[in-house]
Structure formats: structure tokens, C-alpha cells
Design a protein around this motif. Sequence first.
Motif, PDB file in Angstrom:
ATOM      1  N   TRP A 150       0.839  -1.204   0.000  1.00 48.90           N
ATOM      2  CA  TRP A 150       0.000   0.000   0.000  1.00 48.90           C
ATOM      3  C   TRP A 150       0.878   1.259   0.000  1.00 48.90           C
ATOM      4  CZ3 TRP A 150      -0.327   3.240   4.475  1.00 48.90           C
ATOM      5  CH2 TRP A 150      -1.143   4.357   4.292  1.00 48.90           C
ATOM      6  N   MET A 151       1.938   1.227   0.802  1.00 49.64           N
ATOM      7  CA  MET A 151       2.818   2.401   0.909  1.00 49.64           C
ATOM      8  C   MET A 151       3.490   2.739  -0.423  1.00 49.64           C
ATOM      9  SD  MET A 151       4.469   1.831   4.689  1.00 49.64           S
ATOM     10  CE  MET A 151       5.497   3.279   4.593  1.00 49.64           C
ATOM     11  N   VAL A 152       3.727   1.742  -1.271  1.00 50.60           N
ATOM     12  CA  VAL A 152       4.348   2.011  -2.570  1.00 50.60           C
ATOM     13  C   VAL A 152       3.315   2.119  -3.691  1.00 50.60           C
ATOM     14  CG1 VAL A 152       6.569   1.005  -1.905  1.00 50.60           C
ATOM     15  CG2 VAL A 152       4.859  -0.418  -3.065  1.00 50.60           C
ATOM     16  N   GLY A 153       2.041   2.141  -3.329  1.00 53.06           N
ATOM     17  CA  GLY A 153       0.988   2.374  -4.307  1.00 53.06           C
ATOM     18  C   GLY A 153       0.495   1.154  -5.055  1.00 53.06           C
TER      19      GLY A 153
ATOM     20  N   LEU B 218      -6.473   0.552  16.617  1.00 52.22           N
ATOM     21  CA  LEU B 218      -6.252   1.290  15.368  1.00 52.22           C
ATOM     22  C   LEU B 218      -7.014   0.645  14.209  1.00 52.22           C
ATOM     23  CD1 LEU B 218      -2.453   2.054  15.735  1.00 52.22           C
ATOM     24  CD2 LEU B 218      -4.323   3.721  15.741  1.00 52.22           C
ATOM     25  N   HIS B 219      -7.070  -0.669  14.203  1.00 55.12           N
ATOM     26  CA  HIS B 219      -7.826  -1.377  13.157  1.00 55.12           C
ATOM     27  C   HIS B 219      -9.293  -0.972  13.192  1.00 55.12           C
ATOM     28  CE1 HIS B 219      -9.978  -4.937  11.462  1.00 55.12           C
ATOM     29  NE2 HIS B 219      -9.102  -4.697  10.497  1.00 55.12           N
ATOM     30  N   TRP B 220      -9.855  -0.885  14.387  1.00 55.02           N
ATOM     31  CA  TRP B 220     -11.250  -0.456  14.504  1.00 55.02           C
ATOM     32  C   TRP B 220     -11.437   0.937  13.913  1.00 55.02           C
ATOM     33  CZ3 TRP B 220     -11.739  -1.934  20.364  1.00 55.02           C
ATOM     34  CH2 TRP B 220     -11.828  -3.324  20.484  1.00 55.02           C
ATOM     35  N   HIS B 221     -10.483   1.818  14.168  1.00 55.34           N
ATOM     36  CA  HIS B 221     -10.570   3.183  13.631  1.00 55.34           C
ATOM     37  C   HIS B 221     -10.407   3.201  12.113  1.00 55.34           C
ATOM     38  CE1 HIS B 221     -11.065   5.685  17.179  1.00 55.34           C
ATOM     39  NE2 HIS B 221     -10.343   4.773  17.811  1.00 55.34           N
ATOM     40  N   LEU B 222      -9.496   2.380  11.599  1.00 54.50           N
ATOM     41  CA  LEU B 222      -9.276   2.360  10.158  1.00 54.50           C
ATOM     42  C   LEU B 222     -10.460   1.763   9.404  1.00 54.50           C
ATOM     43  CD1 LEU B 222      -5.498   1.424   9.966  1.00 54.50           C
ATOM     44  CD2 LEU B 222      -6.570   3.558   9.187  1.00 54.50           C
ATOM     45  N   GLU B 223     -11.246   0.959  10.063  1.00 61.57           N
ATOM     46  CA  GLU B 223     -12.461   0.432   9.428  1.00 61.57           C
ATOM     47  C   GLU B 223     -13.469   1.550   9.178  1.00 61.57           C
ATOM     48  OE1 GLU B 223     -12.952  -4.165  10.817  1.00 61.57           O
ATOM     49  OE2 GLU B 223     -13.451  -2.647  12.305  1.00 61.57           O
ATOM     50  N   VAL B 224     -13.373   2.622   9.962  1.00 61.56           N
ATOM     51  CA  VAL B 224     -14.324   3.722   9.872  1.00 61.56           C
ATOM     52  C   VAL B 224     -13.755   4.911   9.112  1.00 61.56           C
ATOM     53  CG1 VAL B 224     -15.702   5.343  11.229  1.00 61.56           C
ATOM     54  CG2 VAL B 224     -15.385   3.008  12.041  1.00 61.56           C
ATOM     55  N   SER B 225     -12.529   5.293   9.431  1.00 65.42           N
ATOM     56  CA  SER B 225     -11.925   6.461   8.798  1.00 65.42           C
ATOM     57  C   SER B 225     -10.421   6.351   8.818  1.00 65.42           C
ATOM     58  CB  SER B 225     -12.420   7.724   9.514  1.00 65.42           C
ATOM     59  OG  SER B 225     -11.406   8.451  10.099  1.00 65.42           O
TER      60      SER B 225
ATOM     61  N   ARG C 239      -3.656  11.122  11.308  1.00 67.44           N
ATOM     62  CA  ARG C 239      -3.190  10.762  12.646  1.00 67.44           C
ATOM     63  C   ARG C 239      -3.266   9.250  12.889  1.00 67.44           C
ATOM     64  NH1 ARG C 239      -6.291  13.291  17.550  1.00 67.44           N
ATOM     65  NH2 ARG C 239      -6.463  11.279  18.497  1.00 67.44           N
ATOM     66  N   VAL C 240      -4.362   8.631  12.470  1.00 68.23           N
ATOM     67  CA  VAL C 240      -4.523   7.189  12.653  1.00 68.23           C
ATOM     68  C   VAL C 240      -3.531   6.431  11.755  1.00 68.23           C
ATOM     69  CG1 VAL C 240      -6.122   5.244  12.393  1.00 68.23           C
ATOM     70  CG2 VAL C 240      -6.925   7.369  13.400  1.00 68.23           C
ATOM     71  N   LEU C 241      -3.310   6.917  10.543  1.00 67.36           N
ATOM     72  CA  LEU C 241      -2.355   6.269   9.648  1.00 67.36           C
ATOM     73  C   LEU C 241      -0.932   6.336  10.199  1.00 67.36           C
ATOM     74  CD1 LEU C 241      -3.678   7.452   6.171  1.00 67.36           C
ATOM     75  CD2 LEU C 241      -3.844   5.159   7.181  1.00 67.36           C
ATOM     76  N   VAL C 242      -0.537   7.490  10.718  1.00 65.64           N
ATOM     77  CA  VAL C 242       0.794   7.634  11.316  1.00 65.64           C
ATOM     78  C   VAL C 242       0.917   6.727  12.536  1.00 65.64           C
ATOM     79  CG1 VAL C 242       2.336   9.239  12.518  1.00 65.64           C
ATOM     80  CG2 VAL C 242       1.211   9.939  10.395  1.00 65.64           C
ATOM     81  N   ALA C 243      -0.126   6.687  13.348  1.00 69.71           N
ATOM     82  CA  ALA C 243      -0.112   5.801  14.520  1.00 69.71           C
ATOM     83  C   ALA C 243      -0.014   4.347  14.084  1.00 69.71           C
ATOM     84  CB  ALA C 243      -1.360   6.036  15.368  1.00 69.71           C
ATOM     85  N   GLY C 244      -0.692   3.990  13.016  1.00 75.06           N
ATOM     86  CA  GLY C 244      -0.627   2.625  12.496  1.00 75.06           C
ATOM     87  C   GLY C 244       0.769   2.260  12.030  1.00 75.06           C
ATOM     88  N   MET C 245       1.437   3.194  11.363  1.00 75.43           N
ATOM     89  CA  MET C 245       2.815   2.935  10.915  1.00 75.43           C
ATOM     90  C   MET C 245       3.753   2.795  12.107  1.00 75.43           C
ATOM     91  SD  MET C 245       3.236   5.285   7.570  1.00 75.43           S
ATOM     92  CE  MET C 245       1.780   5.709   6.654  1.00 75.43           C
TER      93      MET C 245
END
Length: 182
Positions: free
Chosen positions: A79-82, A143-150, A154-160
Motif C-alpha cells: 500500500w505504501m508504494v501504491g 487502530l484497526h477499529w478506527h481504520l475500518e471507519v476512517s 493521525r490514525v495512519l501515522v499511529a498505524g505505521m
Amino acid sequence: MTHPAPEALHEPLTITVPRWTVLAGLALLMVLACPALLVVCSRAHLEPWVHHVALFAHLAFLVLGFGAVLSVDSVALQWMVGRRQLRDVVATAGHVQAAIWVGYTGLVASGLVLEPDLTRLATQVKLGSVLVIGLNGLVATWLHWHLEVSSTRRVLVAGMACATVSQAAWWTATVVGFINAH
């Protein structure tokens, strides 16, 4: 005086608990269980054949849990490399979440009977890494729960950051375990 309808008397009582409180409770349980688990493993003296079975189980659970983590991180790198969509990362994480937790739990349980030398610094580092893996896994679940919604920045950086901590802790525990075995 009004009485409740007869069907209302048979409805189950439902209590709504925020999901984060479940994760916080599990985190507290992990931290509080550590001393008890260390006492158990320091007193475990089993037959050699049980040790061999536990070692095989330990390796099998490593393949299951860490393999599932690597599959999520592989899709995340794509995903990070498209080459993949964020929804692919979220879906993969959802599909393998149970395997990650079964692997982790199995590693902890089988590790208890492998008679780790708790006086060695390497073993202490490994056990610290194992605790970090578990606590970080709870953060990853949140974080997975949050990514399911939006997918806010901030959530993406936290996920990384969570994935980086995960990789560091899994590899540390794996390498130290290998070194301790030899």
C-alpha cells in the motif's frame, strides 16, 4: 400504578461497554499476569519429552502468529508504494487477527514450560519484547477499529508507528529466542 408488559420481563438486559475498555482491561490483565507467569515458569520442571513438545508448539505458534503479522505488514508495504489500497491492508488485518492472537497466546503458554533462565539479561529482554508485542497488539486492534471507519492522517501515522514497534518486538523476541536456544 403501571406494570411492565409481560414480554418486557423476559427481554435480556444488555449493557453496552465501550470497546476501548475491553482493550484497557486486557492490557491491565497482561501487565498484572506477568509476575504470576514468571513464578509459574520458574517453578516448572518437566520431563524432557514435554519440553520437546512445548518447543515444537512454540515454533508452530511463532509461525502462526508472526507469519500472520508479516502478511499484514507485507500488504501494508505494498500500500505504501501504491500497489494496494488501504482497504486491502484493513481487510487483511481483519482476516488474520485471530491467527495473530492465537499465535501470541500459544507462544506465551508454550514458553512457560520451556524453563527460561530468568536470571539472563537476554531472557529478560525477550520477555520484555513479548509483553510489548501483546500491548502493541491491543493498540493495533484499536487502530484497526478506527481504520475500518476512517483513515485520518493521525490514525495512519499511529498505524505505521504501531507496525514498526511490532516488527522490532517480534524480531527481538525471535532472535533472542534463537540465541538462547544455542
